[in-house]
Design a protein around this motif. Structure first.
Motif, PDB file in Angstrom:
ATOM      1  N   SER A 146      -1.687  -3.071  -6.410  1.00 43.67           N
ATOM      2  CA  SER A 146      -2.037  -1.810  -7.565  1.00 43.67           C
ATOM      3  C   SER A 146      -1.726  -0.707  -6.484  1.00 43.67           C
ATOM      4  N   TYR A 147      -0.527   0.193  -6.822  1.00 44.58           N
ATOM      5  CA  TYR A 147      -0.523   1.345  -6.126  1.00 44.58           C
ATOM      6  C   TYR A 147      -0.449   2.537  -6.954  1.00 44.58           C
TER       7      TYR A 147
ATOM      8  N   TYR B 157      -7.751 -10.167  -6.711  1.00 43.82           N
ATOM      9  CA  TYR B 157      -7.396  -8.634  -7.280  1.00 43.82           C
ATOM     10  C   TYR B 157      -7.648  -7.530  -6.691  1.00 43.82           C
ATOM     11  N   ALA B 158      -6.941  -6.462  -7.086  1.00 45.29           N
ATOM     12  CA  ALA B 158      -6.988  -5.051  -6.772  1.00 45.29           C
ATOM     13  C   ALA B 158      -8.256  -4.230  -7.160  1.00 45.29           C
ATOM     14  N   VAL B 159      -8.720  -3.621  -6.449  1.00 46.74           N
ATOM     15  CA  VAL B 159      -9.934  -2.705  -6.753  1.00 46.74           C
ATOM     16  C   VAL B 159      -9.684  -1.360  -6.470  1.00 46.74           C
ATOM     17  N   GLY B 160      -9.965  -0.535  -7.743  1.00 47.26           N
ATOM     18  CA  GLY B 160      -9.766   0.945  -7.708  1.00 47.26           C
ATOM     19  C   GLY B 160     -11.040   1.990  -7.499  1.00 47.26           C
TER      20      GLY B 160
ATOM     21  N   CYS C  72      -7.349   3.195  -4.306  1.00 51.18           N
ATOM     22  CA  CYS C  72      -7.275   1.558  -4.638  1.00 51.18           C
ATOM     23  C   CYS C  72      -6.854   0.939  -3.510  1.00 51.18           C
ATOM     24  N   ILE C  73      -7.286  -0.572  -3.567  1.00 53.94           N
ATOM     25  CA  ILE C  73      -6.879  -1.479  -2.523  1.00 53.94           C
ATOM     26  C   ILE C  73      -6.336  -2.627  -3.086  1.00 53.94           C
ATOM     27  N   SER C  74      -5.502  -3.240  -2.633  1.00 51.86           N
ATOM     28  CA  SER C  74      -4.901  -4.605  -3.190  1.00 51.86           C
ATOM     29  C   SER C  74      -5.660  -5.532  -2.691  1.00 51.86           C
TER      30      SER C  74
ATOM     31  N   GLY D 286      -1.376 -10.152  -2.870  1.00 48.67           N
ATOM     32  CA  GLY D 286      -1.108  -8.699  -2.426  1.00 48.67           C
ATOM     33  C   GLY D 286      -1.206  -8.572  -0.950  1.00 48.67           C
ATOM     34  N   ASP D 287      -0.910  -7.297  -0.413  1.00 48.68           N
ATOM     35  CA  ASP D 287      -0.943  -7.239   1.082  1.00 48.68           C
ATOM     36  C   ASP D 287      -2.301  -6.539   1.676  1.00 48.68           C
ATOM     37  N   GLY D 288      -3.086  -6.034   0.833  1.00 51.89           N
ATOM     38  CA  GLY D 288      -4.438  -5.628   0.925  1.00 51.89           C
ATOM     39  C   GLY D 288      -4.245  -4.112   1.383  1.00 51.89           C
ATOM     40  N   SER D 289      -3.185  -3.510   1.136  1.00 50.83           N
ATOM     41  CA  SER D 289      -2.841  -2.150   1.625  1.00 50.83           C
ATOM     42  C   SER D 289      -3.441  -1.211   0.450  1.00 50.83           C
ATOM     43  N   ALA D 290      -3.670  -0.152   0.875  1.00 45.95           N
ATOM     44  CA  ALA D 290      -4.581   0.995   0.210  1.00 45.95           C
ATOM     45  C   ALA D 290      -3.597   2.225  -0.133  1.00 45.95           C
ATOM     46  N   TRP D 291      -3.916   2.872  -1.371  1.00 41.67           N
ATOM     47  CA  TRP D 291      -3.453   4.015  -1.950  1.00 41.67           C
ATOM     48  C   TRP D 291      -4.305   5.003  -2.257  1.00 41.67           C
ATOM     49  N   TYR D 292      -3.770   6.408  -2.023  1.00 45.17           N
ATOM     50  CA  TYR D 292      -4.791   7.513  -2.123  1.00 45.17           C
ATOM     51  C   TYR D 292      -4.326   8.448  -2.988  1.00 45.17           C
ATOM     52  N   ALA D 293      -5.093   8.843  -3.656  1.00 42.84           N
ATOM     53  CA  ALA D 293      -4.346  10.380  -4.464  1.00 42.84           C
ATOM     54  C   ALA D 293      -4.558  11.334  -3.703  1.00 42.84           C
TER      55      ALA D 293
END
Length: 128
Positions: free
Chosen positions: A107-108, A32-35, A50-52, A57-64
């Motif tokens: 999650s992105y 699961y992704a966690v944010g 958040c991080i996938s 998923g690929d374990g990548s992170a996304w930032y506001a």
């Protein structure tokens, strides 16, 4: 018994740092992704990072945008914990910070309804 418990909040001066932890249990961590989200008084809840998951998923992170370059989200797989390292903190970062588990591994973006489990939150106050 999905649980998410935040810790690490507190009072810090502008320019300082805090490290938030989200200890999880009750599910397979890698699936699961966690944010991280935050909510300031009188404002709507907004996504922070958040991080996938690794599996599916690929374990990548996304930032506001407001936190990009200052915050870093990582995983501690040994303890099923998601970390939010916050540097160069600003007064506008003051909020209650929540961690939440997405319904899927990837999650992105920060669609609130896609996160089905939430922690109780930890207060972060940035003030001199």
């Amino acid at each position: 018994q999905v649980q998410l418990v935040e810790s690490g909040g507190g009072l810090v001066q502008p320019g300082g740092s805090l490290r938030l932890s989200c200890a999880t249990s009750g599910f397979i961590f890698d699936f699961y992704a966690v944010g991280w989200f935050r909510q300031a008084p009188g404002r709507e809840r907004e996504g922070v990072a958040c991080i996938s998951g690794t599996s599916g998923g690929d374990g990548s992170a996304w930032y506001a945008g407001p936190v990009r370059g200052r915050f870093t989200i990582t995983k501690d797989n040994t303890n099923d914990t998601v970390i939010l390292q916050m540097n160069s903190l600003k007064p506008e970062d003051t909020a209650i910070y929540y961690c939440a588990r997405h319904s899927r591994a990837r999650s992105y973006t920060f669609r609130i309804t896609d996160y089905e489990y939430w922690g109780q939150g930890t207060q972060v106050t940035v003030s001199s």
